[in-house]
Scaffold this motif. Structure first.
Motif, PDB file in Angstrom:
ATOM      1  N   SER A   6       0.856  -1.174   0.000  1.00  0.00           N
ATOM      2  CA  SER A   6       0.000   0.000   0.000  1.00  0.00           C
ATOM      3  C   SER A   6       0.892   1.224   0.000  1.00  0.00           C
ATOM      4  N   ALA A  37     -14.253   1.440  -4.005  1.00  0.00           N
ATOM      5  CA  ALA A  37     -13.454   2.660  -4.164  1.00  0.00           C
ATOM      6  C   ALA A  37     -14.126   3.821  -3.430  1.00  0.00           C
ATOM      7  N   ARG A  40     -13.552   3.636   0.236  1.00  0.00           N
ATOM      8  CA  ARG A  40     -12.219   4.079   0.687  1.00  0.00           C
ATOM      9  C   ARG A  40     -12.273   5.516   1.188  1.00  0.00           C
ATOM     10  N   GLN A  41     -13.197   6.300   0.618  1.00  0.00           N
ATOM     11  CA  GLN A  41     -13.287   7.721   0.935  1.00  0.00           C
ATOM     12  C   GLN A  41     -14.354   8.038   1.982  1.00  0.00           C
ATOM     13  N   ARG A  96     -18.077   0.726   5.700  1.00  0.00           N
ATOM     14  CA  ARG A  96     -16.760   1.277   5.349  1.00  0.00           C
ATOM     15  C   ARG A  96     -15.789   0.121   5.166  1.00  0.00           C
ATOM     16  N   LEU A  97     -14.667   0.418   4.523  1.00  0.00           N
ATOM     17  CA  LEU A  97     -13.612  -0.579   4.368  1.00  0.00           C
ATOM     18  C   LEU A  97     -12.774  -0.687   5.644  1.00  0.00           C
ATOM     19  N   ARG A 102      -9.058  -1.808   2.374  1.00  0.00           N
ATOM     20  CA  ARG A 102      -8.364  -0.687   1.715  1.00  0.00           C
ATOM     21  C   ARG A 102      -7.180  -1.182   0.895  1.00  0.00           C
ATOM     22  N   GLU A 106      -7.027  -0.941  -3.202  1.00  0.00           N
ATOM     23  CA  GLU A 106      -5.921  -0.208  -3.817  1.00  0.00           C
ATOM     24  C   GLU A 106      -5.194  -1.082  -4.838  1.00  0.00           C
TER      25      GLU A 106
END
Length: 139
Positions: A6, A37, A40-41, A96-97, A102, A106
């Motif tokens: 990562s 994705a 992730r945010q 959420r991740l 994550r 990625e």
């Protein structure tokens, strides 16, 4: 243990079997990479994933009933990819991740804009892991 590279933070090392199980679960899930994705945010609510909203938001390829979407999301929690969002009142209907999620997202984003397709063996192993789980003390 398998490290997943990562660029944003030091990698947590996860057991190879846990990473493989998580990757297989995502490949077999009815969700698209865009959902993960987005996770992730920010957290994503169940209503944005289920039904026609899921298609419009590019989170799913087909319309999923809310119960089906939630069950699949709960399985991804069991595999270590997702967590349920918590607010001041307790659990919410948002997801959420996790750090593992994550790292996997990625990795997949660097490879392209789609999740790898599951093989027949992936589907069988995922079904076995999902519905015939052994207690932790036996593993």
């Amino acid at each position: 243990m398998t490290p997943i590279q990562s660029s944003s933070a030091p990698s947590i090392r996860y057991p190879r079997r846990a990473v493989e199980r998580a990757e297989r679960a995502v490949r077999c899930a009815p969700f698209q990479l865009h959902l993960f994705a987005t996770m992730r945010q920010e957290s994503v609510g169940l209503k944005a994933i289920a039904g026609q909203s899921g298609i419009q938001n590019r989170y799913t390829r087909r319309s999923l009933p809310e119960l089906v979407a939630e069950n699949d999301l709960l399985w991804l929690i069991q595999t270590g990819l997702l967590r349920r969002e918590v607010d001041g009142q307790g659990l919410t209907d948002s997801f959420r991740l996790t750090p593992l999620g994550r790292q996997l997202v990625e990795k997949w984003q660097h490879k392209g804009e789609h999740l790898p397709a599951p093989s027949l063996l992936d589907r069988l192993q995922n079904a076995w892991n999902r519905w015939v789980r052994l207690p932790d003390w036996i593993r």
